[in-house]
Design an enzyme around this catalytic site. Structure first.
Site, mmCIF file in Angstrom:
data_model
loop_
_atom_site.group_PDB
_atom_site.id
_atom_site.type_symbol
_atom_site.label_atom_id
_atom_site.label_comp_id
_atom_site.label_asym_id
_atom_site.label_seq_id
_atom_site.Cartn_x
_atom_site.Cartn_y
_atom_site.Cartn_z
ATOM 1 C CG ASP C 107 -2.234 0.763 1.048
ATOM 2 O OD1 ASP C 107 -2.179 1.987 0.149
ATOM 3 O OD2 ASP C 107 -3.285 0.412 1.477
ATOM 4 C CG HIS C 253 7.631 27.024 -15.569
ATOM 5 N ND1 HIS C 253 6.875 27.297 -16.693
ATOM 6 C CD2 HIS C 253 8.514 26.109 -15.772
ATOM 7 C CE1 HIS C 253 7.473 26.538 -17.863
ATOM 8 N NE2 HIS C 253 8.358 25.678 -17.592
ATOM 9 C CD GLU C 255 0.052 22.784 -10.995
ATOM 10 O OE1 GLU C 255 0.560 22.507 -9.966
ATOM 11 O OE2 GLU C 255 -0.833 22.324 -11.311
ATOM 12 N NE ARG C 450 -4.105 32.735 -21.858
ATOM 13 C CZ ARG C 450 -3.181 32.449 -20.893
ATOM 14 N NH1 ARG C 450 -2.122 33.118 -20.823
ATOM 15 N NH2 ARG C 450 -3.407 31.675 -19.824
#
Lengths: 355, 270, 558
Positions: C107, C253, C255, C450
């Protein structure tokens, strides 16, 4: 063996052809009045350099893209399993190849970085004798102030051809970003802090300005235009604006003048015009006395009471087809006396007689 | 749970369930929802959600701790047959870097704001001296000495001196709570003098940093309290004190952060 | 999903009750919960994206009642849902289900903490979505740039901040758990250099989670203080708006690598199995993941080239961004070389993995344009950037996710889906994807900004074309859903090792028994020893049952 060498030769030839094709764009925009379908007009001096970077990287990346895709397709066709149970070879890798394909991209990246850094230096090198325009971004409009002449304009920026121009960019409320695609310049406008950028126009004409940082509901309406004209045309425009401002000022009563001060201080003209054109909010030209249709279909006559309410509690009665985004102006922002002045000013813009 | 408390020979029938995580997980969400209700102006809903959230977090924590205690006593591990020695300590050592980056980000913000703000150290135009009282020095002495007492507590536990261990751990706890009390007193004094989180940029970052650290000290002290209470039921033995090791690493870390706080935002050496 | 899922094969097919699911601490059930929840939010995020595309195709009108205010809420939620509630949790699900099996553990290291991470995901997601009920959705973009996020009226920003805070706790706890599991719970002989590459990728991802998220925590807490306590960290006359961006991108970044590294791992698992050949350059791929993770902490300001940060910082960040391209290129070359002289079998996971390489390649190459500061100044905050990160995060991460799903679904549920439907799903997604996102490069260069609710008439045709592409993609996902329904209802039994794979998870029954390995396996060689001279092995040896068979051929003896 000979056949596979031949195939490799023809593949490499094709790859070289493609990258050569991409390189054709490189340096092409040196010609004036270029209109490449790949790029907006190259209307400033640095835009040629920026486009060259684009074409250079396009050539390099296209080469690697087609190289990898060719290899993928070639392997997919050549090494597909023909019957179940086939195994490949037990081969774990090749140190030499790893070194090659680490160093080759690294060298290419270094070359691109050096080239970009050189052009960046050109971009950062602001000429000393440049003309200064102060640019202020506000939800959802651009204001321009021509520092040397004291002339102001909204949404439309006039600049002379072939003259370096420095923009001191700032925001009033939230972050905006001043972008002129044709000039390849973009600079965020920070609240309470000035940042500068510069350009020198090399083509006359009208080029769009866009806000390039999400600044609220009206972000996509925060547009503008740069008008590049010859130096004499520009001087004439400045002169005209100066006279217009004087004439307007003289025509107003004292109270209306104070009202105009309040309006400019609070930034009302960010959303309301005085010339009949439509922005985020209704125009004030001929507003007084007009009958407007509200969102719910009911009608209201624009009188003192309605304007007062629309300043103190703007979203109570919103005119049809306008967004309910006007901020509230309480007594701490505009006093009752000041509202009287504002009313005086709006009334001075002409009234409409309605039944 | 019931399975987990059975005899150790039956370990292949480990429990693969626990009721507690869902209580804590959703409890935290409920508390946050309470905050949203407050900002929306639904005050009664807000209180209901916050209290329900707090209750369910406490319920979950107690259940969780109780299960861990039982498993320790019966020497079985939830779900895992092998006892991975000191795995809790490994967990803490992995978690500490995350904390370093947390405080690091806030310290970095401190330096950035200081560089960005003229007259950074003033409050409403007056020069602000956070060292005016003796409390920061007192707090420093408390926290630094508590690190030593905890270290020796651990040392005596290793040598099987249970009573000395408990005494030193108790002193550590007292010092820890003295620190928290000292800081609360300091805050009250500052607020009385008009130095608050919104009075200046320095005030904002001062209260954010010291507040975050204070929360960590409180958390660490509660962690140690749990171990202290457990030590009377003799679940900590000579060679099985992974939880204490983890708690003590955490405590030393919190202490080091305080030393940086003292040097940077109190004494302004850096 | 509960249907027919066995808790423990060795003790008869005990069907799991709803209690077993909500109170579970077993890594396999938690993994499935994560994946199921994430997939639900994939559909939510997808619907939001389609609504955005409808608005953009009908530019200048408030079609379906989407005003520009609503459009801003759509973009904010689309980004947030896709990043925090789809890609991150689905990878947590994969890591949960697969990593303990791959390293021979029973586990995760902290099973209860693992369950807590999952329930925090639920809490965070509910908070994030609460605006639909409470009124007031976030509208400052997934980046929540201050000061607009502070000044934006209503509780929208608050729901976002609290939600992301809770999701952040969930990820940090998850990350700690993954790291400790990989560090401490590997079975005998499972050295770092014998770990499957998905485990390597998971390890780096977990490290990034643990180290990067605190910066976001601090950033959004300070926004919260500015909103409710009257501080002026990022707003007001003394506020430092750029500090928010620095904190955010210091998280943001890494991320991006959190979102893509597990997909790298998945593709590195799939290619050797379906090419019947060891991965080319195992160590190069493993170390490049690690170096991408490490360099990822030093490139954040390339998101801020036009933000008004000191001009002298731009060149160092351009260089570090270029450097991070090198290990990425190394990976692409190694994957391509893995195919060389293999024997390729084009099952659904392989097709998706090859699609991943092609699309990720484009995303990687467009990154080089963006690294170059002068060109980035022009295309920052345009559709060029939108195209770039969709090629990386959709063409990369999501194609990787589907490759992984089609690869491991038989292991998770013991049933086989329809390979033909999976390929139809691939081709429609692939075509729709390129129709939607490839033109965005050019649109951005030409000046399409954008996050605009309306565009000028010059972009009408291209927007309509992209919207059609988006609906093709949406349609493709219906095939996936139908395929799953078909699999659960009528899917044939998959067998323990349908792909004849050599990694540990395939040596167990499908689905694996509750505690995975009765006795810990002993590892004597690397994970990808395919193509050995004595030919292919027969799949499906009994596993988890406990009989002592020594299968040296497989490199595992138990």
């Amino acid at each position: 063996m000979a056949q596979s060498t031949k195939r490799i030769k023809s593949i490499s030839f094709f790859l070289l052809l493609i990258s050569f094709f991409c390189l054709l764009g490189f340096g092409q925009s040196n010609q004036p009045q270029t209109s490449s379908p790949l790029m907006p007009p190259a209307a400033s001096t640095i835009s040629i350099d920026v486009d060259n970077i684009y074409y250079l990287i396009l050539a390099v990346t296209s080469f690697f893209f087609f190289l990898v895709v060719f290899l993928l397709i070639y392997f997919i066709i050549k090494y597909r399993a023909k019957k179940p149970g086939e195994e490949g070879i037990n081969f774990h890798g090749h140190m030499g190849l790893e070194i090659v394909w680490t160093i080759v991209p690294a060298v290419i990246f270094i070359i691109i970085a050096i080239y970009s850094a050189e052009i960046l230096q050109k971009i950062d090198n602001v000429p000393a004798d440049a003309m200064v325009i102060n640019v202020t971004g506000e939800q959802f409009i651009w204001h321009f102030e021509y520092a040397a002449d004291g002339v102001k304009s909204d949404k439309i920026m006039h600049v002379p051809l072939n003259k370096p121009i420095v923009l001191n960019i700032e925001a009033k409320d939230v972050i905006h970003s001043f972008w002129v695609p044709a000039f390849r310049i973009k600079q965020d406008a920070l609240p309470h802090e000035q940042r500068e950028t510069w350009f020198q126009a090399r083509l006359t004409g009208e080029f769009p300005i866009r806000c390039a940082e999400l600044c609220g509901p009206g972000h996509s309406q925060m547009l503008g235009t740069v008008i590049v004209e010859t130096e004499t045309q520009f001087a004439a425009w400045i002169q005209e604006e100066k006279e217009k401002a004087n004439a307007q000022e003289n025509a107003l009563s004292d109270s209306a003048k104070r009202g105009l001060d309040v309006i400019q201080h609070q930034g009302c003209m960010g959303c309301h015009t005085i010339d009949g054109s439509k922005l985020v909010g209704p125009t004030w030209l001929g507003l007084y006395g007009k009958t407007e249709t509200l969102d719910d279909g009911s009608q209201v006559k624009v009188d003192e009471a309605y304007i007062l309410e629309s300043i103190r509690d703007p979203n109570a009665k919103v005119v049809n087809a306008f967004p309910a985004i006007m901020p509230t102006f309480g007594p701490e922002k505009i006093s009752d006396d000041q509202i009287k002045d504002v009313l005086e000013y709006i009334e001075s813009l002409g009234t409409t007689k309605s039944k | 749970m019931s399975m987990a408390t059975e005899h150790a020979e039956e370990v292949q029938h480990h429990s693969h369930t626990s009721r507690w995580p869902i209580w804590i997980g959703l409890g935290i969400g409920a508390g946050m929802f309470g905050f949203l209700f407050f900002t929306k102006g639904y005050t009664p809903f807000g209180w209901t959600a916050v209290l329900a959230g707090a209750a369910s977090i406490i319920y979950g924590l107690f259940g969780w701790v109780r299960d861990m205690t039982r498993e320790d006593i019966h020497e079985i591990k939830h779900n895992v047959k092998e006892d991975f020695k000191n795995i809790g300590l490994t967990g803490m050592l992995v978690f500490i870097p995350s904390e370093i980056f947390l405080f690091g980000s806030l310290f970095a913000s401190y330096f950035a704001l200081r560089a960005h703000t003229p007259d950074f150290y003033t409050n409403h135009g007056e020069a602000m001296n956070v060292l005016a009282s003796i409390i920061p020095y007192f707090n420093t002495i408390c926290l630094v000495s508590s690190s030593f007492t905890l270290h020796f507590a651990e040392h005596f536990l290793k040598h099987g001196k249970q009573k000395t261990f408990q005494l030193l751990l108790g002193i550590t706890l007292v010092l820890g709570f003295l620190f928290v009390g000292g800081q609360a007193y300091e805050y009250l004094e500052f607020i009385k003098d008009g130095f608050t989180i919104k009075s200046s940029i320095y005030g904002s970052i001062f209260f954010s940093l010291t507040g975050l650290h204070g929360l960590h000290v409180t958390g660490g002290a509660l962690f140690l309290t749990y171990i202290f209470a457990g030590s009377f039921r003799s679940q900590l033995s000579k060679d099985k004190h992974s939880v204490l090791l983890a708690a003590s690493v955490y405590w030393h870390f919190v202490d080091v952060v305080w030393i940086f706080l003292m040097m940077i935002i109190y004494l302004r050496w850096i | 999903m509960q249907q027919g899922y066995a808790l423990d094969n060795s003790h008869g097919h005990h069907k799991l009750t709803w209690r077993d699911w909500i109170f579970t601490t077993n890594h396999k059930q938690i993994g499935i919960l994560y994946i199921g929840t994430a997939f639900f939010f994939f559909l939510v995020g997808g619907v939001l994206a389609l609504l955005m595309r409808v608005k953009l195709a009908a530019t200048g009108t408030d079609i379906l009642g989407i005003t520009s205010e609503k459009y801003n809420e759509l973009i904010t939620l689309h980004g947030t849902v896709m990043i925090f509630m789809w890609v991150m949790p689905v990878f947590s699900g994969f890591i949960n289900f697969i990593v303990p099996l791959m390293i021979g553990a029973k586990d995760m290291a902290f099973p209860r903490l693992n369950a807590l991470s999952y329930w925090l995901l639920i809490s965070g997601s509910l908070l994030m979505m609460s605006g639909f009920v409470l009124g007031g959705l976030p509208d400052a973009g997934w980046t929540m740039y201050a000061p607009w996020s502070i000044l934006s009226p209503g509780i929208g920003s608050d729901t976002w901040i609290l939600g992301v805070q809770v999701l952040g706790f969930s990820s940090i706890f998850g990350g700690v758990n993954f790291i400790v599991t990989i560090l401490r719970m590997r079975t005998t002989g499972m050295t770092f250099h014998r770990m499957p590459l998905f485990v390597w990728a998971s390890f780096v991802t977990a490290a990034l989670l643990v180290l990067a998220i605190p910066a976001l925590t601090v950033a959004v807490f300070l926004v919260m203080f500015d909103r409710h306590l009257g501080t002026t960290f990022f707003s007001g006359a003394g506020g430092d708006a750029l500090l928010y961006q620095n904190l955010f991108w210091f998280f943001g970044h890494p991320e991006v690598y959190i979102l893509i590294l597990p997909a790298f791992g998945i593709v590195s698992e799939i290619l050797p199995v379906f090419a019947r050949k060891p991965i080319f350059g195992y160590k190069a791929i493993a170390y490049s993941s690690a170096s991408i993770g490490a360099i990822g902490f030093f490139v954040w300001a390339h998101h801020m080239f036009t933000s008004g940060m000191p001009a002298s910082f731009r060149i160092p960040f351009m260089v570090s961004t270029m450097i991070v391209g090198v290990p990425t290129a190394v990976k692409i070359f190694n994957w391509t070389a893995t195919l060389w002289r293999g024997k390729l079998y084009f099952k659904a996971p392989m097709v998706w993995a090859l699609g991943f390489i092609t699309l990720f390649l484009i995303g990687g190459l467009s990154g080089i344009f963006l690294a170059s500061v002068p060109f980035d100044i022009h295309v920052q905050d345009t559709y060029f950037v939108v195209a770039h990160f969709h090629y990386v995060l959709f063409g990369g991460a999501i194609f990787g996710i589907f490759a992984g799903l089609y690869f491991w679904l038989p292991k998770m549920f013991g049933k086989m889906y329809s390979d033909r439907m999976a390929k139809a799903h691939f081709w429609l997604t692939f075509i729709g994807f390129n129709m939607t996102f490839f033109p965005m490069h050019q649109a951005g260069v030409l000046g399409m900004a954008r996050r605009y609710a309306d565009h000028g008439p010059e972009f009408s045709d291209i927007n309509l074309f992209m919207t059609i592409g988006a609906f093709v993609m949406g349609l493709a996902q219906l095939i996936f859903i139908w395929n799953m329904v078909w699999m659960f209802r009528k899917g044939p039994v998959a067998g323990d090792n349908p792909w004849n794979s050599k990694t540990l998870e395939w040596q167990l029954s499908s689905p694996p028994p509750a505690e995975n390995f009765e006795t810990p396996p002993v590892i004597t060689e690397g994970p990808y020893e395919y193509g050995l001279p004595y030919g292919p092995r027969v799949a499906g040896a009994a596993a988890g049952g406990g009989e002592q068979d020594h299968d040296f051929d497989r490199g595992i003896s138990r």
